[in-house]
Motif scaffolding. Sequence first.
Motif: not given
Length: 321
Positions: A100-105
């Motif tokens: 979802a392109d939420q910027g979590v890694r």
Amino acid sequence: MNRRPLRPAAALTVAGLLAASLAACTPADSAASGDTVTVGTLRAQPHLFTPFFYDDFAPEGTEFEIVLFDTSTDIKNAVVSGSVDFGVTGAPSVLAGVAADQGVRIVASSADGGTRIVGSPDIAGPQDLVGRSIGYPMGSSQEILLKLTLAAQGIDPADVELVNLPFAEMAGAYESGQIDAMSSAEMGPSIAMEAGAVEIVSPYETPVGRVNIVLATSEELIESDPELVQQVVDAHVQASEHLAASPEEWATGLVEEFGLDPAVVERAITNVWPRWALDDAYQAQVFALADEMVAFDQLDGAPDTSQIFDTTFVEASTYAD
């Protein structure tokens, strides 16, 4: 073991977390304070207990506050919103966030295993599951492992009754007779086994393997305070090694923290393998998990594999062998 006060999930609803993140601090603000690092995890699950040992390996001046949640998705959302700095959480929740392109890694692995497929003693093997009711938590890795295992045994999911249940209700559903078997995360399977259930088939003989729990943070925190991320990964590496080497202390901590049955805890931790490494074989299993999440409609589309991991910190850790 020096533990900091916990913040229960009941006091931190998802809506409250999102509001708090807007009104209070951003990841950069939290990192700049240098005082307390917040880490989200799930309550009373042995494969998510590593953060309770972080304080033992924290650099001087850094303290950890553990925030308890009810689901991995809630942990991931809190990491994304900045309401917690880090999350020890299920890999599927992070994969959903990346998709979802939420910027979590994922910055480290955390624990393998923690899943069992168990059922009533009259289920002698996988073929005896046909016509039986099987509990599973929808959208979890346990759902994928169950369906892959059934397929490997030549069993069509239509030939069993699949019952969607939360993790916390699984053991009670088995005890009451609502389900005949379960594919679930600890502690439910070990509680059932202490009450007479038997292990039916290993859930780990699939391309996904034992992959389950990871350490995640936000892309924003990685960019704004890589030194903090390194400190937390270093503490995580040491705590993971400590749990693997000291299962008695691990078990004692679970019993004391959550008031769990010692016999159930001792059984459950034999089904969990603490870890931290992000080697190629591990990454391949996570990619396989992502593929299966798409195949089973848990994801609308595959996540960008280049955005799932940031291996910088485990590679730089002086505590990693």
